[in-house]
Scaffold this motif. Structure first.
Motif, mmCIF file in Angstrom:
data_model
loop_
_atom_site.group_PDB
_atom_site.id
_atom_site.type_symbol
_atom_site.label_atom_id
_atom_site.label_comp_id
_atom_site.label_asym_id
_atom_site.label_seq_id
_atom_site.Cartn_x
_atom_site.Cartn_y
_atom_site.Cartn_z
ATOM 1 N N ARG A 1 -4.770 -0.661 18.699
ATOM 2 C CA ARG A 1 -3.537 0.120 18.780
ATOM 3 C C ARG A 1 -3.352 0.860 17.460
ATOM 4 O O ARG A 1 -3.854 0.440 16.418
ATOM 5 C CB ARG A 1 -2.336 -0.798 19.013
ATOM 6 N N MET A 2 -2.609 1.951 17.521
ATOM 7 C CA MET A 2 -2.328 2.724 16.308
ATOM 8 C C MET A 2 -1.527 1.865 15.332
ATOM 9 O O MET A 2 -0.616 1.134 15.747
ATOM 10 C CB MET A 2 -1.545 3.973 16.716
ATOM 11 N N PHE A 3 -1.869 1.952 14.077
ATOM 12 C CA PHE A 3 -1.226 1.209 12.985
ATOM 13 C C PHE A 3 -1.459 -0.299 13.068
ATOM 14 O O PHE A 3 -0.815 -1.076 12.382
ATOM 15 C CB PHE A 3 0.277 1.514 12.889
ATOM 16 N N GLU A 4 -2.383 -0.698 13.937
ATOM 17 C CA GLU A 4 -2.684 -2.135 14.049
ATOM 18 C C GLU A 4 -3.488 -2.589 12.826
ATOM 19 O O GLU A 4 -3.284 -3.687 12.313
ATOM 20 C CB GLU A 4 -3.499 -2.375 15.328
ATOM 21 N N ILE A 5 -4.414 -1.736 12.368
ATOM 22 C CA ILE A 5 -5.307 -2.138 11.276
ATOM 23 C C ILE A 5 -5.151 -1.173 10.108
ATOM 24 O O ILE A 5 -5.455 0.018 10.212
ATOM 25 C CB ILE A 5 -6.775 -2.172 11.760
ATOM 26 N N GLY A 6 -4.629 -1.695 9.021
ATOM 27 C CA GLY A 6 -4.439 -0.890 7.813
ATOM 28 C C GLY A 6 -5.246 -1.479 6.673
ATOM 29 O O GLY A 6 -5.585 -2.666 6.689
ATOM 30 N N LYS A 7 -5.580 -0.653 5.688
ATOM 31 C CA LYS A 7 -6.431 -1.099 4.599
ATOM 32 C C LYS A 7 -6.149 -0.215 3.394
ATOM 33 O O LYS A 7 -5.932 0.992 3.557
ATOM 34 C CB LYS A 7 -7.887 -0.906 5.056
ATOM 35 N N GLU A 8 -6.166 -0.820 2.205
ATOM 36 C CA GLU A 8 -5.944 -0.009 1.019
ATOM 37 C C GLU A 8 -7.276 0.495 0.487
ATOM 38 O O GLU A 8 -8.225 -0.278 0.345
ATOM 39 C CB GLU A 8 -5.219 -0.820 -0.050
ATOM 40 N N PHE A 9 -7.349 1.778 0.213
ATOM 41 C CA PHE A 9 -8.545 2.369 -0.372
ATOM 42 C C PHE A 9 -8.220 2.830 -1.786
ATOM 43 O O PHE A 9 -7.147 3.371 -2.024
ATOM 44 C CB PHE A 9 -9.015 3.575 0.464
ATOM 45 N N ASP A 10 -9.171 2.597 -2.692
ATOM 46 C CA ASP A 10 -8.999 3.078 -4.068
ATOM 47 C C ASP A 10 -9.783 4.376 -4.181
ATOM 48 O O ASP A 10 -11.018 4.377 -4.208
ATOM 49 C CB ASP A 10 -9.519 2.020 -5.044
#
Lengths: 412, 412
Positions: free
Chosen positions: A217-226
């Motif tokens: 689903r949209m916004f189900e998986i988020g991750k921080e990228f540097d």
């Protein structure tokens, strides 16, 4: 070797395309721009003249065109002598414009997948539902049709191909990251046509992982990228065009697309979607009027083109490509940084339109030179990436690379 | 002494009114219900029969009526022999229904202020813009017109009058608090017509303080109230009808209205309002369709009547009235607690519709008995409160009081 360009569409991206074509009209020849509303084309022509963008004296003309009308599009291609068509109109016109090109022999370039108004997020691979059904016919007739030649899809496909060719022996993962760290100063706005923007995010999120389509689903998986320049940014797994061709062209590697969103964007999106205001299906008001809610939301939001003058900050779009090189795990990040204010100064558009509009002009220049005039239908990663990235380095979208050896301009 | 009731409107409140009229048809006589969409009236008639709500055999009939058509409304009043009209239709029809009553001699009751579709939150006092302009003519013709006889406005006006008459020597502050601690289980819904609900909150928040109209923005001023049954709840200073008559009938006391909102409601409201989706002014879609955004939001939200079956929990609405009694500061909280599930069981509507729909029936019963057949226009606090509250005690909205002596049923 082809020349004379017909640009279809008159939004923010079309404006960039027109300026860039004008800046390279020594290579591209005559420039024509056509849209349902001719006055929008006239405004673009005027803006090109205002910036004195034409490299040499030449043709720059505006036309009225309903691009769903194949016969009218064919006539315009023939009457203008355009041998290259850059389609940056609505997502609904790809198949009719492509048909007109196939009938007239013109080369076709677009920057986004075909959509049917009533359908959102069809079964993957998306290209298989429409464009690729014309691949055999293009090959038979020798028609050059380059699909998804914007930034993403487009340049990021070339980045993936370059990483595979030059930096890795085997590729395990392609993570495309698109972060707009700019600020437009409005309560809420989308950087593209809100209708298309929201349609991207209301359906199933398809990614290619472990050799199959994975659904989220949209916004189900988020991750921080540097990320370079824009720093640490949260991005979310999204469905996006490029996955639907890269999945078969990267030797089975996982292909994911991540887009940066602020908490504010997510909140507004969630409210609108939960209420049903992002639906493309008509509702009936108490007064009996049939209305598509998404079209009303679009009418209420700022015109994306209107954001340009106040837009500040930078975009970072690139590919993290991981795999094995010389027997060791290796990762490269190939990317571009663009600046909203610089884009506005040069072509009167914001950075998002700039990154989307410059690449199809580079593709057109390669068709004009013959390097990409491949006489068949192709997604960008199926074409040699270096000529494309070399042109982009020169005309406004330089490529950089960050890996174990550091962060630097990519010399091609 | 009047009888035979014409109910105008066929929403959730009208359903409650019809059931309560039926339960008291020994006093009220024939019952007629009229709305633009006759099928909605038919459904209400059916629901009354289903619950066997008629106290004694009698007339209960549905009619189609465009209540903006004064002549048609006059004809219906005459043809049905209705001497009491309860207007619980849209906020836009008050003045035309009142005119039809004035022309036919029927008594008029409503529960909310008149509004014009194009105007939101006009200058205070709101009653002065429309209803009160007919006050002299009502007095001359001997027309009984009771304005704002729902719960709030309505019962809370009677509470304020009762506090002034019985519990305080001088009144300094009237703080009306309306908290719905119920839950409908939907992502978002309004308890009344969303159009009217949102219109209440998009304009200036007017309150009467220190002898003048004070202006605030919605959600600017919030305060936690410790309430019976529902506990501690945050409520916000709002504009509301009753302030616009109480300001001149409470000997100059401050009059404020506070409504409870969850953070979720405020977030959704803020997003919709900030984008312009709560606007009553038409926008034009890219396709050229003229649409009022608020009407589209309304079409997307659940029909308030549909919430009833799943609605759980209680409402608490009452008046904190402060002042001096026997030389000392004193405060009373006069209030009612209603239960959503019980309301649904009895009349097939949720608690918010129940609290709004029972009071105008009590008012009609007092017109039928003669006690409130005052032959002039009046706001509720201008009428003797005890007969009204006694009827309400009996027919479903019992009054309680909390003060220094404790929390108890109010014996009248």
């Amino acid at each position: 070797m082809k020349k004379n360009v017909l640009i279809v569409g008159a939004g923010g991206v079309a404006q960039v395309v027109a300026h860039k074509c004008a800046q390279n009209n020594d290579v591209l020849g005559d420039i024509h721009i056509a849209s349902r509303t001719k006055s929008k084309c006239d405004a673009i022509v005027e803006s090109v003249h205002e910036k004195k963008a034409m490299k040499q004296p030449g043709v720059l003309e505006a036309h009225a065109l309903n691009a769903l009308d194949i016969e009218a599009t064919r006539d315009l291609i023939r009457n203008t002598g355009a041998q290259i068509v850059i389609n940056v109109g609505s997502a609904f016109i790809n198949m009719s414009v492509l048909r007109a090109c196939m009938d007239t022999g013109a080369a076709y370039i677009d920057t986004a997948i075909h959509e049917e108004p009533e359908k959102v997020c069809e079964t993957p691979p998306w290209y298989g539902n429409y464009e690729w059904k014309r691949a055999d016919e293009c090959a038979q007739k020798g028609i050059t049709a380059i699909l998804g030649a914007g930034f993403d899809p487009g340049v990021v496909n070339a980045y993936a191909r370059l990483a595979k060719d030059e930096y890795l022996d085997t590729v395990s993962d392609v993570d495309i990251v698109d972060v707009n760290a700019g600020s437009h100063g409005k309560y809420f706005a989308t950087n593209f046509d809100p209708e298309i923007n929201f349609r991207e995010f209301t359906g199933v999120v398809y990614s290619w992982q472990n050799g199959q389509w994975q659904k989220n689903r949209m916004f189900e998986i988020g991750k921080e990228f540097d990320l370079p320049v824009v720093g640490k940014r949260k991005a979310y797994l999204c469905g996006h065009d490029e996955i639907h061709s890269l999945y078969k062209n990267m030797d089975g590697a996982n292909v994911r697309f991540w887009m940066g969103f602020s908490d504010h964007y997510i909140n507004v999106f969630t409210v609108l979607k939960s209420i049903g205001l992002l639906s493309e299906h008509p509702v009936r008001t108490a007064e009996g009027q049939e209305v598509v809610p998404l079209k009303v939301v679009k009418a209420c939001l700022p015109d994306p083109a209107s954001l340009a003058p106040e837009y500040e900050g930078k975009t970072c779009i690139g590919d993290f490509v991981r795999g094995v090189k010389d027997g060791r795990e290796h990762e490269v990040f190939i990317y571009n940084i663009s600046d909203h204010k610089e884009a506005f100064k040069e072509v009167g558009s914001q950075g998002i339109s700039y990154t989307a509009g410059v690449p199809p002009v580079a593709a057109a220049m390669l068709i004009a030179s013959g390097e990409w005039d491949v006489k068949k239908m192709a997604n960008v990663e199926e074409l040699p990436p270096k000529p494309f990235l070399r042109v982009l380095n020169r005309i406004g979208l330089p490529t950089r690379i960050r890996d174990a050896e550091g962060d630097r301009d990519l010399v091609l």
